[in-house]
Design a protein around this motif. Sequence first.
Motif, PDB file in Angstrom:
ATOM      1  N   GLU A  50       0.792  -1.298  -0.148  1.00 31.39           N
ATOM      2  CA  GLU A  50      -0.083  -0.213  -0.183  1.00 31.39           C
ATOM      3  C   GLU A  50       0.806   1.366  -0.229  1.00 31.39           C
ATOM      4  O   GLU A  50       1.476   1.429   1.121  1.00 31.39           O
ATOM      5  N   GLY A  83      -9.939  -3.962   5.610  1.00 32.15           N
ATOM      6  CA  GLY A  83     -10.114  -4.374   4.459  1.00 32.15           C
ATOM      7  C   GLY A  83      -9.253  -4.934   3.578  1.00 32.15           C
ATOM      8  O   GLY A  83      -9.386  -5.355   2.242  1.00 32.15           O
ATOM      9  N   VAL A  84      -7.980  -4.816   3.817  1.00 31.50           N
ATOM     10  CA  VAL A  84      -6.854  -5.083   2.915  1.00 31.50           C
ATOM     11  C   VAL A  84      -6.781  -6.665   2.528  1.00 31.50           C
ATOM     12  O   VAL A  84      -6.689  -6.948   1.391  1.00 31.50           O
ATOM     13  N   ARG A  86      -9.406  -8.679   2.565  1.00 31.73           N
ATOM     14  CA  ARG A  86     -10.529  -9.194   1.895  1.00 31.73           C
ATOM     15  C   ARG A  86     -10.038  -8.749   0.187  1.00 31.73           C
ATOM     16  O   ARG A  86     -10.213  -9.593  -0.561  1.00 31.73           O
ATOM     17  N   GLU A  87      -9.597  -7.680   0.278  1.00 35.21           N
ATOM     18  CA  GLU A  87      -9.402  -7.081  -1.363  1.00 35.21           C
ATOM     19  C   GLU A  87      -8.317  -7.754  -1.976  1.00 35.21           C
ATOM     20  O   GLU A  87      -8.426  -8.224  -3.012  1.00 35.21           O
ATOM     21  N   ALA A  88      -6.994  -7.970  -1.126  1.00 35.79           N
ATOM     22  CA  ALA A  88      -6.062  -8.556  -1.849  1.00 35.79           C
ATOM     23  C   ALA A  88      -6.392 -10.104  -2.111  1.00 35.79           C
ATOM     24  O   ALA A  88      -6.076 -10.564  -3.139  1.00 35.79           O
ATOM     25  N   GLY A  90      -9.301 -11.642  -2.536  1.00 31.73           N
ATOM     26  CA  GLY A  90     -10.265 -11.548  -3.388  1.00 31.73           C
ATOM     27  C   GLY A  90      -9.841 -11.486  -4.820  1.00 31.73           C
ATOM     28  O   GLY A  90      -9.922 -12.288  -5.610  1.00 31.73           O
ATOM     29  N   ARG A  91      -8.911 -10.615  -4.993  1.00 35.52           N
ATOM     30  CA  ARG A  91      -8.191 -10.206  -6.511  1.00 35.52           C
ATOM     31  C   ARG A  91      -7.480 -11.535  -6.751  1.00 35.52           C
ATOM     32  O   ARG A  91      -7.286 -12.000  -7.893  1.00 35.52           O
ATOM     33  N   ILE A 122     -15.292 -13.408   0.237  1.00 40.80           N
ATOM     34  CA  ILE A 122     -14.747 -13.521  -1.145  1.00 40.80           C
ATOM     35  C   ILE A 122     -15.358 -14.597  -1.996  1.00 40.80           C
ATOM     36  O   ILE A 122     -14.859 -15.116  -2.892  1.00 40.80           O
TER      37      ILE A 122
END
Length: 158
Positions: A50, A83-84, A86-88, A90-91, A122
């Motif tokens: 980040e 939320g880091v 979840r986002e990472a 998920g991607r 996710i």
Amino acid sequence: MEDMARLKAHAGAFGRMLGGVRSRMEAEREMAQDVAFWGARGFGIFTIREKGVFLGMTGVHDRPDGRGLALRIALFPTASGRGVAREAAGRALAFVLENGADRVIGIAREDNLPSRIVLGSIGMAHVETFMRNATRMFLYERRRHPHVLPLSGPGDRA
């Protein structure tokens, strides 16, 4: 390598992972395995950054217990709760499924609610529970082509 070695030696980030914290030599050996895995499969472990700051890692590896291709998520505690993960994750999961994997699992201890929330958020479904060293573990999975349930037609009974 330096970032991954620090992450894998940190009890707050890696202490609950399968195998626990790693020595520098173990982290280097795993890095070599991760690079080879990318070469063979076309996907693997990603770093999470980040604004240029290393926060952790996510991606997939083959579980040593033979359960399959598994998603891993490890963050330094300072990156948690925003939320880091979840986002990472998920991607990474989307990338792996789009690039040839048919099934990816995620495993979390029953008492690891943050990881279980991430896995569910996710699109991974809890499909199995098992014991590991007297600890209840939850296995989640996501498939590239989920099973389609047959539709009921006229005259069919539910």
